[in-house]
Design an enzyme around this catalytic site. Structure first.
Site, PDB file in Angstrom:
ATOM      1  N   ASP A  22       0.850  -1.193   0.000  1.00  0.00           N
ATOM      2  CA  ASP A  22       0.000   0.000   0.000  1.00  0.00           C
ATOM      3  C   ASP A  22       0.889   1.249   0.000  1.00  0.00           C
ATOM      4  O   ASP A  22       1.878   1.337   0.729  1.00  0.00           O
ATOM      5  CB  ASP A  22      -0.923  -0.012   1.224  1.00  0.00           C
ATOM      6  CG  ASP A  22      -2.092   0.942   1.079  1.00  0.00           C
ATOM      7  OD1 ASP A  22      -3.236   0.463   0.984  1.00  0.00           O
ATOM      8  OD2 ASP A  22      -1.863   2.170   1.056  1.00  0.00           O
ATOM      9  N   ASN A  27     -12.898  -3.590   1.802  1.00  0.00           N
ATOM     10  CA  ASN A  27     -13.962  -2.584   1.784  1.00  0.00           C
ATOM     11  C   ASN A  27     -14.775  -2.671   0.495  1.00  0.00           C
ATOM     12  O   ASN A  27     -14.207  -2.787  -0.592  1.00  0.00           O
ATOM     13  CB  ASN A  27     -13.345  -1.183   1.889  1.00  0.00           C
ATOM     14  CG  ASN A  27     -12.552  -1.006   3.176  1.00  0.00           C
ATOM     15  OD1 ASN A  27     -12.914  -1.549   4.214  1.00  0.00           O
ATOM     16  ND2 ASN A  27     -11.456  -0.254   3.108  1.00  0.00           N
ATOM     17  N   GLN A  40     -14.319   2.181   0.642  1.00  0.00           N
ATOM     18  CA  GLN A  40     -13.613   1.786  -0.585  1.00  0.00           C
ATOM     19  C   GLN A  40     -13.305   3.025  -1.412  1.00  0.00           C
ATOM     20  O   GLN A  40     -14.216   3.794  -1.747  1.00  0.00           O
ATOM     21  CB  GLN A  40     -14.457   0.804  -1.413  1.00  0.00           C
ATOM     22  CG  GLN A  40     -13.702   0.265  -2.625  1.00  0.00           C
ATOM     23  CD  GLN A  40     -14.502  -0.765  -3.424  1.00  0.00           C
ATOM     24  OE1 GLN A  40     -15.695  -0.953  -3.202  1.00  0.00           O
ATOM     25  NE2 GLN A  40     -13.823  -1.413  -4.360  1.00  0.00           N
ATOM     26  N   HIS A  83      -9.993  -5.382  -3.866  1.00  0.00           N
ATOM     27  CA  HIS A  83      -8.675  -5.632  -3.268  1.00  0.00           C
ATOM     28  C   HIS A  83      -8.848  -6.000  -1.808  1.00  0.00           C
ATOM     29  O   HIS A  83      -9.842  -5.636  -1.177  1.00  0.00           O
ATOM     30  CB  HIS A  83      -7.752  -4.427  -3.421  1.00  0.00           C
ATOM     31  CG  HIS A  83      -8.335  -3.163  -2.880  1.00  0.00           C
ATOM     32  ND1 HIS A  83      -9.224  -2.389  -3.598  1.00  0.00           N
ATOM     33  CD2 HIS A  83      -8.206  -2.558  -1.678  1.00  0.00           C
ATOM     34  CE1 HIS A  83      -9.591  -1.359  -2.870  1.00  0.00           C
ATOM     35  NE2 HIS A  83      -8.995  -1.428  -1.694  1.00  0.00           N
ATOM     36  N   HIS A 134      -6.859  -5.908   1.884  1.00  0.00           N
ATOM     37  CA  HIS A 134      -5.735  -5.391   2.679  1.00  0.00           C
ATOM     38  C   HIS A 134      -5.240  -6.477   3.633  1.00  0.00           C
ATOM     39  O   HIS A 134      -6.046  -7.157   4.269  1.00  0.00           O
ATOM     40  CB  HIS A 134      -6.190  -4.225   3.563  1.00  0.00           C
ATOM     41  CG  HIS A 134      -6.701  -3.033   2.836  1.00  0.00           C
ATOM     42  ND1 HIS A 134      -5.949  -1.877   2.687  1.00  0.00           N
ATOM     43  CD2 HIS A 134      -7.884  -2.778   2.228  1.00  0.00           C
ATOM     44  CE1 HIS A 134      -6.667  -0.969   2.036  1.00  0.00           C
ATOM     45  NE2 HIS A 134      -7.848  -1.497   1.738  1.00  0.00           N
TER      46      HIS A 134
HETATM   47  P1  5GP Z   1      -9.637   1.125  -0.044  1.00  0.00           P
HETATM   48  O1  5GP Z   1      -9.836   2.339   0.843  1.00  0.00           O
HETATM   49  O2  5GP Z   1     -10.242   1.333  -1.419  1.00  0.00           O
HETATM   50  O3  5GP Z   1     -10.006  -0.162   0.593  1.00  0.00           O
HETATM   51  O4  5GP Z   1      -8.068   1.035  -0.216  1.00  0.00           O
HETATM   52  C1  5GP Z   1      -7.350   1.590  -1.250  1.00  0.00           C
HETATM   53  C2  5GP Z   1      -5.912   1.567  -0.811  1.00  0.00           C
HETATM   54  O5  5GP Z   1      -5.101   1.687  -1.949  1.00  0.00           O
HETATM   55  C3  5GP Z   1      -5.536   2.698   0.141  1.00  0.00           C
HETATM   56  O6  5GP Z   1      -5.042   2.147   1.336  1.00  0.00           O
HETATM   57  C4  5GP Z   1      -4.480   3.494  -0.626  1.00  0.00           C
HETATM   58  O7  5GP Z   1      -3.442   3.922   0.196  1.00  0.00           O
HETATM   59  C5  5GP Z   1      -3.991   2.489  -1.661  1.00  0.00           C
HETATM   60  N1  5GP Z   1      -3.595   3.076  -2.940  1.00  0.00           N
HETATM   61  C6  5GP Z   1      -4.287   3.989  -3.667  1.00  0.00           C
HETATM   62  N2  5GP Z   1      -3.638   4.243  -4.832  1.00  0.00           N
HETATM   63  C7  5GP Z   1      -2.526   3.460  -4.824  1.00  0.00           C
HETATM   64  C8  5GP Z   1      -1.461   3.288  -5.752  1.00  0.00           C
HETATM   65  O8  5GP Z   1      -1.392   3.891  -6.817  1.00  0.00           O
HETATM   66  N3  5GP Z   1      -0.496   2.383  -5.410  1.00  0.00           N
HETATM   67  C9  5GP Z   1      -0.532   1.674  -4.232  1.00  0.00           C
HETATM   68  N4  5GP Z   1       0.457   0.815  -4.001  1.00  0.00           N
HETATM   69  N5  5GP Z   1      -1.521   1.831  -3.336  1.00  0.00           N
HETATM   70  C10 5GP Z   1      -2.504   2.716  -3.621  1.00  0.00           C
END
Ligand code: 5GP
Ligand code: ZN
Length: 139
Positions: free
Chosen positions: A32, A88, A95, A101, A103
């Site tokens: 992340d 999420n 999300q 995805h 975590h």
């Molecule tokens: P969500 O909140 O959708 O469950 O999680 C998305 C996650 O993706 C967040 O923790 C954010 O830090 C991570 N993220 C967003 N854009 C990128 C990216 O371009 N590269 C990486 N490695 N992580 C990302």
């Protein structure tokens, strides 16, 4: 299917380079960008699925075994004392990237590291009621 406008499609399929912890035909596991803790990883399917509701069962069935292996490796390699597997679905659930995805967040025993919610209260009637509502849509 890939989505041309999806950053995780590009990362998962190697169009955008990433530090890759694990890769097979179905998944790429990356770190992340804004880790909650040291080692925070994301399991990305290479195909585009918006969220868990449209993820094929065959793909879904591979996610938890992989998460377990990675979590165990985090405990052994990083001295993590446990790990959260968080997933999420929908903006209301936090999300932000709309490509399914999962975590994997290693935990080191610090009190502020927990995934938190405020425990509410329940009644047997309330639980029966909500149970019937959801059951009606389960099929
Ligand atoms: P969500 O909140 O959708 O469950 O999680 C998305 C996650 O993706 C967040 O923790 C954010 O830090 C991570 N993220 C967003 N854009 C990128 C990216 O371009 N590269 C990486 N490695 N992580 C990302
Ligand atoms: Zn995508």
């Amino acid at each position: 299917m890939k989505d041309d406008n999806c950053i995780f499609c590009k990362i998962a399929n190697g169009e955008i380079p990433s530090t890759t912890l694990y890769e097979d035909d179905t998944f790429r596991v990356i770190f992340d960008l804004n880790p909650a803790t040291k080692g925070h990883c994301l399991i990305l399917p290479k195909e585009h699925y918006e969220n868990l509701t449209v993820l094929p069962d065959e793909t879904a069935a591979k996610v938890l075994p992989l998460a377990g292996k990675i979590g165990k490796a985090m405990e052994e390699a990083l001295g993590a004392k446990g790990f959260n597997v968080v997933q999420n679905n929908g903006e209301a659930a936090g999300q932000t990237v709309h490509h399914f995805h999962t975590h994997i967040i290693p935990r080191y025993g610090n009190p502020d590291e927990m995934v938190l919610w405020k425990p509410g209260t329940s009644t047997p009637e309330g639980l029966r009621e909500v149970c019937e509502e959801i059951k009606g849509k389960l099929g």
